[in-house]
Design a protein around this motif. Structure first.
Motif: not given
Length: 298
Positions: A121-128, A174-181, A195-196, A211-215
């Protein structure tokens, strides 16, 4: 709204049947035209059955099993029971298309009985994993009507109950992009709660969050979220769901395409592993971006 269900239902039966009847036809070395001719069906009818577009009757499955040379009573009866189940109601079929697309409804129906769910998921917190306030603010940001907002939030909470409260439940990877968080949805308080909630979920043994950082740099599927459902059933092939700005597809019988995304997920997971743990990175994001008051942020 539909009540929570403990596992897969008609969705699984339909996918399993479409796979099974094609497998038995291939074993019998018969073409669709030959099968249709023997049973007095149209080729288009058999095609719809093999695609899962139309449910098959118990008598129809018996006729197919007989033609394909299946004689084991236990196998035949299991397929008949599957045909009965497949003709039952879909879990989310009462949901309006204004609340969820057909593809999304099919994904939600299938995921309730998956063995493993892989998601990028690159954009937002996943729905689940969305809290109710986060989901509500996200729907508001998308300029939906009050009725759509209420429906989407209610659906999201039901979906979470169906998947996360089922026994056994799927393993989630799940893998979340940094931007989603980091993307602020609602107030700081909404984000802190969200986040909690993620931090608590990350402690559960059958949930793996990275988390997949922008870096980590560029990769082939930036901007396109995708989900892979893996089932503990030889007659249920892995399913791929993709969603992006201009795309939403669900692929059930495309093993090469699914394999490509499995390899991509593995590569992204490897990249994410080169950085600190998910929880450590999330704590930093929480402290640096959302721990200040709204007045201090302004």
């Amino acid at each position: 709204m539909t009540e929570a269900v403990p596992g897969g239902g008609a969705e699984f039966a339909r996918v399993r049947l479409r796979t099974t009847i094609r497998k038995y036809r291939a074993s019998a070395m018969l073409t669709q035209k030959e099968v249709a001719g023997e049973l007095g069906w149209s080729v288009s009818k058999l095609l719809r059955l093999e695609q899962g577009a139309s449910p098959i009757t118990p008598s129809g499955i018996r006729a197919l099993m007989s033609l394909y040379g299946v004689t084991d009573p236990a196998v035949i009866e299991s397929q008949v029971e599957m045909a009965k189940q497949a003709r039952g109601p879909m879990i989310y079929e009462a949901i309006s298309s204004e609340i969820a697309t057909r593809e999304y409804q099919e994904l939600m129906g299938l995921e309730t009985g998956a063995k493993v769910i892989y998601k990028y998921e690159p954009a937002v917190i996943p729905g689940l994993f969305q809290t109710e306030d986060y989901a509500s603010n996200l729907s508001q940001a998308l300029k939906l009507s009050p009725e759509q907002i209420e429906g989407q939030v209610e659906l999201r909470m039901l979906r979470q109950a169906n998947v996360l409260e089922s026994t056994p439940r799927p393993e989630l990877n799940f893998i979340l992009e940094e931007a989603a968080l980091c993307r602020k949805i609602g107030t700081n308080e909404v984000m802190l709660e969200q986040l909690d909630h993620l931090l608590e979920r990350a402690k559960e043994s059958d949930i793996s969050l990275s988390m997949l950082p922008l870096a980590a740099g560029a990769h082939p599927r930036m901007g396109t979220a995708f989900t892979i459902l893996q089932f503990d059933d030889d007659d249920l092939p892995d399913t791929l769901y993709r969603e992006g700005a201009n795309i939403e597809t669900i692929s059930i019988d495309k093993p090469d395409e699914v394999q490509y995304y499995r390899e991509l997920f593995a590569e992204l997971h490897k990249r994410a592993g080169d950085f600190p743990s998910f929880s450590d990175q999330l704590v930093d994001i929480r402290r640096q971006r959302f721990s200040r008051t709204e007045q201090e942020v302004d």
